[in-house]
Design a protein around this motif. Structure first.
Motif, PDB file in Angstrom:
ATOM      1  N   PRO A   5       0.820  -1.199   0.000  1.00  0.00           N
ATOM      2  CA  PRO A   5       0.000   0.000   0.000  1.00  0.00           C
ATOM      3  C   PRO A   5       0.866   1.267   0.000  1.00  0.00           C
ATOM      4  CG  PRO A   5      -0.789  -1.546   1.651  1.00  0.00           C
ATOM      5  CD  PRO A   5       0.542  -2.057   1.152  1.00  0.00           C
ATOM      6  N   VAL A   6       0.376   2.287  -0.666  1.00  0.00           N
ATOM      7  CA  VAL A   6       1.033   3.589  -0.688  1.00  0.00           C
ATOM      8  C   VAL A   6       0.842   4.259   0.666  1.00  0.00           C
ATOM      9  CG1 VAL A   6       0.938   5.909  -1.710  1.00  0.00           C
ATOM     10  CG2 VAL A   6       0.689   3.899  -3.174  1.00  0.00           C
ATOM     11  N   THR A   7       1.874   4.993   1.111  1.00  0.00           N
ATOM     12  CA  THR A   7       1.776   5.808   2.323  1.00  0.00           C
ATOM     13  C   THR A   7       2.060   7.257   1.960  1.00  0.00           C
ATOM     14  OG1 THR A   7       4.115   5.680   2.943  1.00  0.00           O
ATOM     15  CG2 THR A   7       2.669   3.868   3.689  1.00  0.00           C
ATOM     16  N   ALA A   8       1.743   8.150   2.860  1.00  0.00           N
ATOM     17  CA  ALA A   8       2.012   9.577   2.644  1.00  0.00           C
ATOM     18  C   ALA A   8       3.503   9.813   2.397  1.00  0.00           C
ATOM     19  CB  ALA A   8       1.526  10.384   3.839  1.00  0.00           C
ATOM     20  N   ALA A   9       4.359   9.024   3.020  1.00  0.00           N
ATOM     21  CA  ALA A   9       5.810   9.185   2.855  1.00  0.00           C
ATOM     22  C   ALA A   9       6.270   8.881   1.433  1.00  0.00           C
ATOM     23  CB  ALA A   9       6.547   8.273   3.846  1.00  0.00           C
ATOM     24  N   ASP A  10       5.446   8.224   0.639  1.00  0.00           N
ATOM     25  CA  ASP A  10       5.793   7.881  -0.747  1.00  0.00           C
ATOM     26  C   ASP A  10       5.508   9.019  -1.724  1.00  0.00           C
ATOM     27  OD1 ASP A  10       6.510   5.176  -0.124  1.00  0.00           O
ATOM     28  OD2 ASP A  10       4.364   4.694  -0.043  1.00  0.00           O
ATOM     29  N   HIS A  11       4.868  10.072  -1.273  1.00  0.00           N
ATOM     30  CA  HIS A  11       4.385  11.119  -2.174  1.00  0.00           C
ATOM     31  C   HIS A  11       5.472  11.693  -3.073  1.00  0.00           C
ATOM     32  CE1 HIS A  11       3.034  15.251  -3.231  1.00  0.00           C
ATOM     33  NE2 HIS A  11       1.988  14.547  -3.631  1.00  0.00           N
ATOM     34  N   ALA A  12       6.591  12.098  -2.527  1.00  0.00           N
ATOM     35  CA  ALA A  12       7.652  12.736  -3.333  1.00  0.00           C
ATOM     36  C   ALA A  12       8.172  11.779  -4.407  1.00  0.00           C
ATOM     37  CB  ALA A  12       8.790  13.208  -2.438  1.00  0.00           C
ATOM     38  N   ALA A  13       8.390  10.527  -4.050  1.00  0.00           N
ATOM     39  CA  ALA A  13       8.891   9.554  -5.031  1.00  0.00           C
ATOM     40  C   ALA A  13       7.848   9.291  -6.117  1.00  0.00           C
ATOM     41  CB  ALA A  13       9.273   8.255  -4.328  1.00  0.00           C
ATOM     42  N   LEU A  14       6.577   9.248  -5.742  1.00  0.00           N
ATOM     43  CA  LEU A  14       5.530   9.039  -6.740  1.00  0.00           C
ATOM     44  C   LEU A  14       5.391  10.240  -7.661  1.00  0.00           C
ATOM     45  CD1 LEU A  14       2.854   7.169  -4.625  1.00  0.00           C
ATOM     46  CD2 LEU A  14       4.232   6.259  -6.504  1.00  0.00           C
ATOM     47  N   CYS A  36      -2.928  12.789   0.471  1.00  0.00           N
ATOM     48  CA  CYS A  36      -3.073  12.134   1.776  1.00  0.00           C
ATOM     49  C   CYS A  36      -4.543  11.907   2.119  1.00  0.00           C
ATOM     50  CB  CYS A  36      -2.385  12.954   2.864  1.00  0.00           C
ATOM     51  SG  CYS A  36      -0.585  12.955   2.723  1.00  0.00           S
ATOM     52  N   ALA A  37      -5.400  12.855   1.780  1.00  0.00           N
ATOM     53  CA  ALA A  37      -6.835  12.692   2.025  1.00  0.00           C
ATOM     54  C   ALA A  37      -7.377  11.517   1.210  1.00  0.00           C
ATOM     55  CB  ALA A  37      -7.575  13.978   1.692  1.00  0.00           C
ATOM     56  N   TYR A  38      -6.905  11.375  -0.024  1.00  0.00           N
ATOM     57  CA  TYR A  38      -7.325  10.263  -0.880  1.00  0.00           C
ATOM     58  C   TYR A  38      -6.904   8.925  -0.273  1.00  0.00           C
ATOM     59  CZ  TYR A  38      -8.244   7.761  -5.263  1.00  0.00           C
ATOM     60  OH  TYR A  38      -8.739   6.903  -6.212  1.00  0.00           O
ATOM     61  N   LEU A  39      -5.687   8.877   0.237  1.00  0.00           N
ATOM     62  CA  LEU A  39      -5.212   7.648   0.888  1.00  0.00           C
ATOM     63  C   LEU A  39      -6.068   7.307   2.102  1.00  0.00           C
ATOM     64  CD1 LEU A  39      -1.309   8.069   0.830  1.00  0.00           C
ATOM     65  CD2 LEU A  39      -2.760   6.809  -0.785  1.00  0.00           C
ATOM     66  N   GLN A  40      -6.452   8.322   2.870  1.00  0.00           N
ATOM     67  CA  GLN A  40      -7.280   8.082   4.056  1.00  0.00           C
ATOM     68  C   GLN A  40      -8.670   7.586   3.683  1.00  0.00           C
ATOM     69  OE1 GLN A  40      -6.996  11.845   6.172  1.00  0.00           O
ATOM     70  NE2 GLN A  40      -5.524  10.946   7.590  1.00  0.00           N
ATOM     71  N   ARG A  41      -9.233   8.096   2.586  1.00  0.00           N
ATOM     72  CA  ARG A  41     -10.564   7.661   2.140  1.00  0.00           C
ATOM     73  C   ARG A  41     -10.535   6.263   1.532  1.00  0.00           C
ATOM     74  NH1 ARG A  41     -10.637  12.812   0.175  1.00  0.00           N
ATOM     75  NH2 ARG A  41     -10.301  12.108  -1.955  1.00  0.00           N
ATOM     76  N   ASN A  42      -9.375   5.833   1.092  1.00  0.00           N
ATOM     77  CA  ASN A  42      -9.231   4.550   0.393  1.00  0.00           C
ATOM     78  C   ASN A  42      -8.103   3.735   1.019  1.00  0.00           C
ATOM     79  OD1 ASN A  42     -11.139   5.064  -2.004  1.00  0.00           O
ATOM     80  ND2 ASN A  42      -9.843   6.874  -1.974  1.00  0.00           N
TER      81      ASN A  42
END
Length: 140
Positions: A5-14, A36-42
């Motif tokens: 699963p993707v985490t908020a910490a992956d944002h810059a690399a993505l 991050c809001a999208y990750l929290q909803r899903n």
């Protein structure tokens, strides 16, 4: 290769991956806060693909409305293409959606993304819709 699963910490690399990938169009929703809001909803639906050294090699953002799944930013970085990794991401996403009772999904592919169009045209069980038109708003 590992899918997680993707985490908020992956944002810059993505973001870096998406920026160097032709056919991916970034929007304000791809910035950190809405991401991050999208990750929290899903939770546990958005997927990251890592190579054997832990480097980001691909992604697939996955959400749903309770009835339908919605797929975005299916990307495998150029050096890792041709290994079936995009299909692996897709299968894992569909497995996770099915576990939630969601069996139908949609993906929107930009006309100016020939590699993406070719990928989806080859996917078994996916068909291009010609009976609908999509309208979008920017929310302004």
């Amino acid at each position: 290769m590992r899918i997680r699963p993707v985490t908020a910490a992956d944002h810059a690399a993505l973001l870096a991956l998406w920026r160097r990938t032709p056919g991916i169009r970034l929007r304000a929703e791809d910035e950190l806060e809405p991401f991050c809001a999208y990750l929290q909803r899903n939770p546990d639906l958005c997927l990251l693909l890592e190579d054997d050294h832990g480097r980001v090699a691909g992604s697939l953002l996955v959400g749903h409305d309770g009835r339908r799944g919605y797929l975005q930013h299916l990307v495998v970085d150029l050096p890792f293409r041709g290994k079936g990794w995009a299909r692996a991401l897709l299968q894992e996403a569909l497995r996770r959606l099915t576990a939630l009772g969601i069996r139908k999904s949609h993906v929107f592919v930009l006309e100016d993304a020939p590699e993406a169009l070719a990928f989806w045209q080859m996917q078994r069980g996916w068909s291009e819709r010609e009976d609908i038109r999509v309208y979008s708003t920017t929310g302004d």
